[in-house]
Structures are given as structure tokens and as C-alpha cells.
Design a protein around this motif. Sequence first.
Motif, PDB file in Angstrom:
ATOM      1  N   ASN A 149      45.888  59.525  64.456  1.00  0.00           N
ATOM      2  CA  ASN A 149      46.561  58.560  63.579  1.00  0.00           C
ATOM      3  C   ASN A 149      45.497  58.011  62.628  1.00  0.00           C
ATOM      4  N   ILE A 150      45.674  58.232  61.331  1.00  0.00           N
ATOM      5  CA  ILE A 150      44.627  57.930  60.362  1.00  0.00           C
ATOM      6  C   ILE A 150      45.129  56.930  59.330  1.00  0.00           C
ATOM      7  N   GLU A 151      44.314  55.917  59.081  1.00  0.00           N
ATOM      8  CA  GLU A 151      44.538  54.990  57.971  1.00  0.00           C
ATOM      9  C   GLU A 151      43.238  54.918  57.174  1.00  0.00           C
ATOM     10  N   LEU A 152      43.306  55.353  55.923  1.00  0.00           N
ATOM     11  CA  LEU A 152      42.124  55.394  55.080  1.00  0.00           C
ATOM     12  C   LEU A 152      42.404  54.614  53.803  1.00  0.00           C
ATOM     13  N   THR A 153      41.510  53.682  53.469  1.00  0.00           N
ATOM     14  CA  THR A 153      41.678  52.840  52.278  1.00  0.00           C
ATOM     15  C   THR A 153      40.378  52.816  51.497  1.00  0.00           C
ATOM     16  N   GLN A 154      40.489  52.992  50.181  1.00  0.00           N
ATOM     17  CA  GLN A 154      39.327  52.895  49.306  1.00  0.00           C
ATOM     18  C   GLN A 154      39.647  51.945  48.165  1.00  0.00           C
ATOM     19  N   ASP A 155      38.931  50.829  48.118  1.00  0.00           N
ATOM     20  CA  ASP A 155      39.091  49.840  47.051  1.00  0.00           C
ATOM     21  C   ASP A 155      37.790  49.769  46.255  1.00  0.00           C
ATOM     22  N   PHE A 156      37.905  49.640  44.943  1.00  0.00           N
ATOM     23  CA  PHE A 156      36.700  49.438  44.140  1.00  0.00           C
ATOM     24  C   PHE A 156      37.068  48.631  42.905  1.00  0.00           C
ATOM     25  N   PRO A 157      36.126  47.797  42.431  1.00  0.00           N
ATOM     26  CA  PRO A 157      36.416  46.958  41.264  1.00  0.00           C
ATOM     27  C   PRO A 157      36.387  47.771  39.979  1.00  0.00           C
ATOM     28  N   ASP A 158      37.343  47.498  39.099  1.00  0.00           N
ATOM     29  CA  ASP A 158      37.416  48.172  37.807  1.00  0.00           C
ATOM     30  C   ASP A 158      36.954  47.196  36.734  1.00  0.00           C
ATOM     31  N   PHE A 159      35.630  47.207  36.452  1.00  0.00           N
ATOM     32  CA  PHE A 159      35.072  46.253  35.491  1.00  0.00           C
ATOM     33  C   PHE A 159      35.510  46.570  34.068  1.00  0.00           C
ATOM     34  N   GLY A 160      35.978  47.807  33.836  1.00  0.00           N
ATOM     35  CA  GLY A 160      36.446  48.161  32.498  1.00  0.00           C
ATOM     36  C   GLY A 160      37.717  47.435  32.106  1.00  0.00           C
ATOM     37  N   LYS A 161      38.443  46.902  33.098  1.00  0.00           N
ATOM     38  CA  LYS A 161      39.683  46.183  32.820  1.00  0.00           C
ATOM     39  C   LYS A 161      39.577  44.722  33.257  1.00  0.00           C
ATOM     40  N   ALA A 162      38.366  44.196  33.241  1.00  0.00           N
ATOM     41  CA  ALA A 162      38.140  42.821  33.698  1.00  0.00           C
ATOM     42  C   ALA A 162      38.834  41.817  32.780  1.00  0.00           C
TER      43      ALA A 162
END
Length: 598
Positions: free
Chosen positions: A508-521
Motif C-alpha cells: 500500500n503506497i502513498e507518495l507525495t511531492q510538494d515544492f514551492p513555485d517561486f515563478g508564480k509567487a
Amino acid sequence: MKRINICALIAFILLTSNSVFAGKQISAEFFGAKLGTVVDALSKIANKNIIWDREAVKKKDSLVYLSFRKPVDVDKVFKLILKNYGLIYVKQGNIYEIKVADTALFTLPPIVTKYLGKNVFDGLVELIKSNVSSSAEVKVYPTGNAISVWDTKENINKLRTLVEEYLKPIVAEAEKLAKTEEEKMQKLRELEAKKAEVESLLIKKEVYVDPEKFKDIEDELISALSSYGSYKYDPKTGKLTIIEMKTNLPKISKIIAKAQKIHIRTKCYYVRALEPAELLMTIKENYLSKYGSIIFKSKEISRALGVEKEAGREGGRTSAREKEKSIITSLPKLCITDKPEIIEKIYKDFSELLLKRPYQIAIEARIVQVESGYKKDLGIQWTPSGIGSIGDIGYSLGRGSITNFMFDFPAQNVATGKGASISIGLVKVPNFSLDLQLSALEQIGKSKLLSRPKIVTIDGEGAEISQGIEIPYQSSSAQYGTNVQFKEAVLKLNVIPRTTPDGNIIMNIELTQDFPDFGKAVLGQPPISTKSITSKVIAKDGTTIVIGGILEKSEEIAEYGVPGLRKIPLLGWLFKNKSINITNKELLIFITPKIIYE
């Protein structure tokens, strides 16, 4: 109109002539006579004073068609004609007032008769009968707890209000009793379910013990029995019958074996089989001795039945059972109580399914994100002007040397270090010059992002690993002023693996990747771009599988120019600029599980 009056007169003559000989019984025939005329004729025969209600008088012109060839009571004819036209009379002294009639059906909710009995219905009938007019018709249907009423319109409305007020407290009381009854039934069902649940955990065991030896263990046996356990001993045959819960049976078996001087031990193994019912049945029927027992434990079953308890401590030190439980709680466990040689044989025969210690599993995830882009911009700027002199064709190289163009369509993304521009000054005729600047850009970009989280966990136990940053952002309120809060941008892997005897690993897999998008700040605060996947997969030990992928492609073509002129073939490039922007994004997620053998 003349015909109707003649018919009414004939009817009136028939009525009067018949009444002379028959008293209050008449024979009558009406064809197209007005209702008012018919009522007047009948009132004269019956010697009644008639008055019409304001609403009822609107029906006086209704045409009547009827024929009574045999004598009928005049009162019955009078009521029947009025009822057929939705009217009814109310007697007030020696005056009969004709009013508009209505009908209503009053019913008693089944919940009332169920919890308060039939007396309530009898009271409702009495209430209605005591509040209707003398000429009303009331029909009672005891089987369906219903009452049909034909009465004046005003009286029907009055009855509806009376019945509603009469039933309101009665229905409330019935609903209260129904709720109480339902709560009792629910508690009874819960008790029966709990009883059935406990009974499903009980096991019946029969052994033979000498009377003298039974006396030695009887007190110990009684104290060892659970609150649900019981025993029965027959001194004549030496037969001991015990009914006890599965979880307590190993303890009872050891007491019995102690009396017979048989060494009994309990050994627990972790089970790799997903559905161990067949394994349990095979061991129980083909391996266990008469002193043996087998218990299957899992986290889910223990929680549902309330069997699992907190591990205790003995003498200030962690007990062996507590240590055993602390290893793992999710993987199912099989506890066998029997002679040591039998337990050893069971372990050897089912070594692929039974583990003394659960395996460790290493799970590696690779997240590959590839992004490629292509940009192309072409632009032109030019303007004619008078220069006051004649010269040869000349040019000047450089960027930004000419300004205030009439046709100003530069390449949008050309800047210092990006693209190129060339300025040219042309002079051909006296007092006239042409200034021209060309700009162009072509950009090719490619980026690759690789994330490689790796985690090791025990077979059947969940694990989680995360890495990232917390991004501060400001929030304001009238009460607390300006505050600094944080948003997480992390790479997180959560997995629960489970091995199977055939070498596969279910995850059972839960994978999350979050990263800030400074180009749309916005105001210096970047939004969080999120990619996540939740999946349940099966893979061979050591193999790599792709559990997810996302492909994004965007293509943007922009063109700015002078309407009409920009569409002229070839020459149109003098009146426009054009930019092309193509972006490709691809995300792939790979998972590689591997069993760590010791």
C-alpha cells in the motif's frame, strides 16, 4: 329556456300529484331543470323553509337530470340531489340552510395504535361525531383506523384543526415510546451480537484425567478459567469437558498437561499467508495432540473483539511477552500450544509460511521529472522620417540606438544576454530616411529532477519517510496583527509492505511531492505545487515497477501586429511580431521492493 321551465312545471305537477296519494314519498322526473327550481319544488312538497348560502347560490343554475319511477322518500331525494352537486343542508330550527359541502378522510397513524392501543381511535371517532352537523355523513373503517366525513366546508376545516390538535400530543407520546422501544431493541441486539461474538471465541475440549490427579489441579483450573469459561468432570469415566475462550485455552492446556506430567509449551510464529484459514484447519486436524490448541491473532481481529490489551511489566522489567509484541503488531501471528516435538514438526513442514521473525523489506522509490522547453521570437521595428540631407545608404549596429518607431513590434523576450537585435538606417532620397531594427531569439532548455527516497521496514508494518522545507508566510488579522506561519513543502513516502510465500510483495503506497513555485509567487509568497499518488501494487522481490506517470505538454503561439496588414504574404512581417513557446513535462515514479534476508 322556455323548454326548461315547461319541464320543471311538469316535474312539479308530478311531485304534487304523487305526494297527495303517497304522503312523503314521490315519483319524479327532471330533464334539464335548474337545481334551484328542483329544490324549490321539493321544499314545497316537504313543507320546508329553504335559504341558500352565499357560495351555494352560485350552483342554483346547474341543470338537473333524474328520473324516479318508483316512489322514494322526499327527504332522501332532497339529500341525494344536493350531494350530487356538492351541497348539503344544515337545519336551524325550521329553516334548512343549503351550503357548499366538502369531504375529508381522517386516519390514525399506525404508530399510535401500536403503542397506545385502539382506545385512541375510539376517542377520535367520538370527537368527530360530536362536532359534525346533523345532516353530515360519517363512515368509520376500524380495520384501517380511518374515518370518512361528508359535511359543510366550514365544518370540515374545523374538524381538521380539532383532529390535528387532538393527535399532536398523542403522536408525540407514541413516538417517544417507539424511540424507547427501539433503544431497548438496539441494546438487546448489541447484547446478542456480543454473546454470539464471545461464543464464536469459545472452544470445547475433552480430555481424560484420573480422579486423583484432577483433585490436584481442580483449584488451579477454576482460578485459570475466564469469566466465560466452564468445565464439567465425570469421576466415573474420568472425562473432563472444558468450554473456554481461544485466547485462554493454552493456559488451561498446560494445567491439564501438568496433571498428566506432559511437557507443554507455547510458540508463536508470524504468518506470511494472506488467508490462513486452510493452514489453521490443516494444523488443527492433522498435527495437534489432544492437549494442543492453536490461536490466530491479527491486529484487526484483536481490535474488533477487544482482546488486545496493553502489555504489562513484571518486577520493573519488560516481560518477554511485551518484547514479543513490541516487534510487530500488524503482521498476523499464529500461536501453537502443544508438545515441543509437535510444534517443531509443524514449523518444519510449514517453514515457508511460518516465520520466527518477520522479514525486513527495503523499498526504494525513484521520482524522475524531465522538463524541456523551446522558445522562438521574431520582431521588427521601423519608421520613416525626414533628415534634411542626402546621403548614401548606411547602417549602424547596436541595440537601443533608435527609438520612437512608427511600427513597433519587437521580439518579446529579447534582453541583455538573450537574443540579438540589429539597427539599420537607410537614406535614399533627399530629406527622407528609413530607420529599421530587427530582433530575434531562439531558446532551448532541458532540466531533469531526480528524487530517490529509500525506506526499510518490517514485513506488515507501515513506515514513512519525508524530506523538505517549511516556507514562511505572513497572515494578518485585526485581533492578532501580523503573524508568521509556515507551510510544508516535502517529499513523503508512506508504505505498508506484505510478503507472500511465492516471493511477491504487496504494497500500500502513498507518495507525495510538494515544492514551492517561486515563478508564480504572490507578494513574495510562492504557491505549493503538489503531486501525489495512492496505489496498491504487487511486485516480485527485487523487481522495479512503474506505479505512475504524468505527461504535460503546452504549446503557446502569440502574434501581435497591425490588423489587415499583418496578413499580407511576406510583407506582413513588416507589421507584426511572432513568438512560439513549447513546454514538455514528464513525471515517472518507480518502486523497487527488496526482502532483506538474514
